[in-house]
Every structure is written in structure tokens, then in C-alpha cells.
Design an enzyme around this catalytic site. Sequence first.
Site, PDB file in Angstrom:
ATOM      1  N   GLN A  29      -8.923   8.475   4.383  1.00  0.00           N
ATOM      2  CA  GLN A  29      -9.145   7.092   3.943  1.00  0.00           C
ATOM      3  C   GLN A  29      -7.858   6.296   4.143  1.00  0.00           C
ATOM      4  O   GLN A  29      -6.799   6.665   3.628  1.00  0.00           O
ATOM      5  CB  GLN A  29      -9.559   7.036   2.480  1.00  0.00           C
ATOM      6  CG  GLN A  29      -9.911   5.632   2.017  1.00  0.00           C
ATOM      7  CD  GLN A  29     -10.041   5.530   0.512  1.00  0.00           C
ATOM      8  OE1 GLN A  29      -9.052   5.524  -0.206  1.00  0.00           O
ATOM      9  NE2 GLN A  29     -11.282   5.465   0.024  1.00  0.00           N
TER      10      GLN A  29
ATOM     11  N   TYR B  15      -8.022  -4.063  -2.936  1.00  0.00           N
ATOM     12  CA  TYR B  15      -6.899  -3.919  -2.025  1.00  0.00           C
ATOM     13  C   TYR B  15      -7.053  -4.895  -0.846  1.00  0.00           C
ATOM     14  O   TYR B  15      -7.960  -5.719  -0.820  1.00  0.00           O
ATOM     15  CB  TYR B  15      -6.766  -2.464  -1.585  1.00  0.00           C
ATOM     16  CG  TYR B  15      -6.477  -1.542  -2.749  1.00  0.00           C
ATOM     17  CD1 TYR B  15      -5.443  -1.836  -3.647  1.00  0.00           C
ATOM     18  CD2 TYR B  15      -7.247  -0.408  -2.991  1.00  0.00           C
ATOM     19  CE1 TYR B  15      -5.181  -1.022  -4.733  1.00  0.00           C
ATOM     20  CE2 TYR B  15      -6.983   0.416  -4.079  1.00  0.00           C
ATOM     21  CZ  TYR B  15      -5.957   0.114  -4.946  1.00  0.00           C
ATOM     22  OH  TYR B  15      -5.695   0.910  -6.026  1.00  0.00           O
TER      23      TYR B  15
END
Length: 657
Positions: free
Chosen positions: A97, A167
Site C-alpha cells: 500500500q 491522506y
Amino acid sequence: MRDPLDLAGLRLRNRLVAVAHGLADVRDGAPTETDAAYWRRLASGGAAMVITGGTVVARESTLRQRYLTEAYRPPIREALRRRAQAITGEGAVAISQLLHLGRETLGAGNHFHPVSASGVRSPREPTAPRPLTAAEVRGVVEGFRVSAGNCVEAGYHGVELHAAHGYLLAQFLSPVTNDRDDAYGGDADRRAALLCEVIDAVRAEIGGRPIGVRLSIANGAEPELELDDLLDIARRVSAASPFDYLNVTTGVRNTYVPGMATTGPPLLESVAALRRAASVPLLVSQSFRTAADIGRALRLGADLVGMARPFIADPDVANKLLSGDERGIRPCTSCNEDCRTFEPTGLCAVNPELAPPGETSRPAAPLILLHGDGRQGARAGGSGPVAVVGAGPAGMECALTLARHDVAVTVFEAEPSVGGQAALASLAPQRGGWQRFVDYQYAQLTDLGVCVRPGAAPSAADLREFDAVVVATGAVEEAPELPGDLPVTSSTEFLGDPGLAAPGGRIAVLDDGFGWWPGIGAVQAAIEREAAEVVLLTPAAGFATGVSVENRVQLLHRLKGAPLRVMPFTTVTATLTAAIEVRDVLSGRARRIEADLLVVVGQRIPRAPWPLPADGRTGRTVVAIGDCVVPRRMSHAVAEGRATAMTLLARPVARAR
């Protein structure tokens, strides 16, 4: 959940995924050997796909301690290779990720200034970020491309793009945090342009290998998308820049790792809508714990179901679910303690096998009360009988470890039920995760045929037949005495007796200043019992200051609108009729507060052990573990229980005199 799934030309062996997480076992941005060992152990437990997290794509997302994996740096490819091979070598698909933190710092020290789509300050940060220029946005795209290439070259099957949890990619997607007027802001298509460009660049770099996208739904915190917005974004991005699977979760930093108050998967009721919108395999995750919930998600249309903390608590969770051994799963309690503190790496309160760097198990040792000399002690391999005095987490962990090595064990417990302080803690509202662990330990003892004797406080004579005695008698709360007329009770008594607080009453809670769960539990219990007003008094600077930031943020969110007043820097000097006298510990100023009951968080004192055998027999080993040595946390109790069992199993072969 046993059925395989084809994903971008890869065969996943089942429908269970270890979703992105990490233990911060990273040095100078590169995963260590012990990090690889963790992922190897996890992958061997049966997960079909393993997604490693904490992998950043740009230097402005690095932290001072550099415990995030820096995938954009070619020199760490060999370390990435070790991690990838650890996963693929056990038959799991390995996915990395990739993320850019943007305006978020994780609350950790960093060297570089935060950046974002716009200069909108995060509620979790003291300053606003600097908006990225269009050229810098293209640099972000390049960082994702390079990082993806490094991961795939190192042996990963593919990558997942982190566009969730507030994010950077999520900051561009949300109109709350993106007020740009260029090609990357404005309508939904332009807000999605960065994510699309990242997908296209990564696709050009890694070809047909799997690319996943993680998105998250709002749970009361910005800048997350509501469900309809997420479905719209997923459709737009998939049409413009195809990817291979969609991973959906909820929340932002400090809320996306739910505490014990979250008792079921938040996304379960949204799976059908997500399935209708997703044109690619759908992975749903967050707070999946049971085979029933996993099965329901799959029936509703999810292709894959993900878990993270359950794999930390029990790396064999997938194999146990697939084989029908749900009873044998060491349960994650969702306590958010050791797995979220990173001291020095992520650990687990209930898994003593998860060790810090350089150790093979969590460091722990019993207190030796009486040394066995080997002449009449138990034989190596544990054939001599052992008595465990106390059926709290420490005692039960010791007993079940011994029983698994074929040692005859008897567990004595003075109380009518098992669990000790953990069972008591589970009486507080939203703290039932501890009871899950108590139930697991007791079920394991039952399945192993261990003799557990609740309501039985042994005498010295009862213990004479045993070659070793493990004292695990726990601790008791000792509340200070206060002069006056108002009813005063300890937090222990208050949690255990709902009749102590009548609806409509005024409850004062005096914390010990350490901001831990006894005071929090008393406050929540008073609110649940419909108190008209709850006043939390603490000599410290605030409320709930001793718990992890995730737990504190989620707790305060739940308490919004509650009849709670917090008085920091305050202690109680006396009680009066229907009131208490309090004093400001800084100014010394005294005042009165109306109250019908005072709940005091007292010091926990080791419980005096029951009579030990005193028959002069040589070779007997007597040890003490857990709170009866020094009252501490669940992690200490479980680790000392396991370590004590292993110490007893290593004793020398007995020789009769």
C-alpha cells in the site's frame, strides 16, 4: 470464504485478506529482518492476500524516526525483497500500500513542511499545510510511479493506492479540503484527476499487475466522503483510469482504528450499495471479527473481507476461520494499546509471541518466591502437576500454555467466576473486548481438560500435592478514606454494582490523575445509569490523558452532548451532606460541588497470596506473576503467564531423593 478468487491474473486461495498495517519494525526507512519474519508468520496463517502498510512515496512524508517504509528510495529494494518474499513464499499474494500523508503528520516529528491540495488546516494538526503547485502535483505522481516500480521489482505482486483516511489523495478528492481552481480542483472529475494520473502512471510502470484503490467513508470526521460521494468517485475513477480492486473502509487518522466501542463492522450495511457501484472486485474491511459477519459481507456482494489487528493478535486467524475453529482464535480486543504505541515497535496486549526486535517472545519473567532444586521438581517436558492460584489473564495464560504441553494443571479461583481484573474492566460501558479474551482463555482451558475450580481458595494443604505453584492472585483497589457524610465508593465497586447510582443523581468521579480506564469507565457508567450530572475531578491537566490518542479521540466524540463536566487540577479534600469540598491543586482555592455520590479511583494494591505450602518439601517451585507482583496492564499479565509456563517446562528432570 474458502472459495478462490482470480484477481488480475492471480489466483487468491480464499477470500480473507490481511489489510494494510505495520509494526514500524523499520530502520532508516528500510524494513528489517524481523519485519520480514512477522510477515512470513502472518502469511503462513492462511491469508489469501497480504497488504503491507506504512509505505510512503515522497520524502515530505517521512518521519524523523524513519519507521515508515520509504519505497521511493532505490537503496531499500533489497529490504523490500525480503519482505515480499516472506509473504509470497507462504503462498499469499503480496501487495504494497502506497501513500502520501499530505497535511497529516501522524502526530510524529518530521523534517519537512506539510503539503496538501489547498491550505486547509487539518483538525488534527496545529498549522495549515502549503498548497502544492501544479508542477509539484506532477512530482507526487512521479513518486507513486517510482515507488510502485521499486515494490514490484522487489517481488510484490502489485500495489494499493491509499486514497482514504484523509491522506493526500483523499485531500484532493474531498471538496472540504480541495478549493483549487486549476486542473486538480473544482468539480468531481478535476478533484479525481490526481488519483487518475497516479493510476495511469503506475499502470504504465507495472503493466497488468494488480492495482487496488482504498477509499473511505466519513464517520463524523472531515475530509472523508459520504457513501454516495464515494460511490460517485469510484465510478468516475474506474471509468477514466481502470484499476483492479476497490478497498473500502471508514474514518480518518485517530478514528480508522476503532476501539472497543465499535462492536461490529461499520460497513456491513453498506456492502450491497458498494457492490452495485463497484465494477471490480470489492474488498471491505474494518472490525470484522466473526465468521458470521464475514459470511454476511460475502453474501451481500463483497468479494474479499479484510482484517488487520486480528492477524496481529493471532496470525493463524485465517486458517482457523477456514477450518471452522473460530473458538480457537485468540481474539483481538480492539484495545488499541500496544499495537498503536510503537514502543519501540507495534506489539499486542494479548499475543505474547509478538516480540520486539532482538527477542523471540515478549520479554517477561515471574517473581521467584521459592526455588526448586531439581531433586523433586517436575520433569522436563512438564510431567509434574502444577497449581495455578488465580484465574485472571496471567493465571489462565500460564495454565493453558502448560496444558498444551501435556502438564497436569489445576486452577484455583477464590471468586465465583474467572477473569479477574479483565472481567471487571469489561463491566465498563464499551469495554467488552476484555471479556472476549477472558472467554477465549476459559474456553481453551475447558477444551484442554484443565481442572478450573471457581469459588475455591486453596489452603496450604490443598497445594502440597503440586510440584510447582504459580501465584496469580491479582490486585485490589484501595481507595483513600475521605472525612465527611457523603457516600463514597471505589471505581471497582461502582462498576460492579449498578444499584449504586440512581437515575437523576449527581455523580462525582475523582480520578487518580493518570487518566486511565478506571476513571473513564466510572464516568461512562454514571452516564449510562442516567445521572443528571457527572463531574470528573482530576489533579492532572485533563481527562483520559493516559490512553492512546485513538481511544481518547473516539471517547470524546462519543461523550459529546453528555452531562459531563471536567475539572482539571482539582482534588477532593472532604465530603459534606450532598456535596464535596474540592481544592485547586495549583492555586489552593477551595469550593463546594453538589453531589449525591463520590466515586474514587484508588491505587491498585497486590492481593496477598493465599497460604503457600510449607511442608518442608524440597524441589518445589513457587512463583508469582501478574498484578499480585505489581499491578500493571493486560500485556504484562499475558506475557508473564506465558513466560512462566515456558520456564517451568524447562526445569531439569526430577530425581527422587
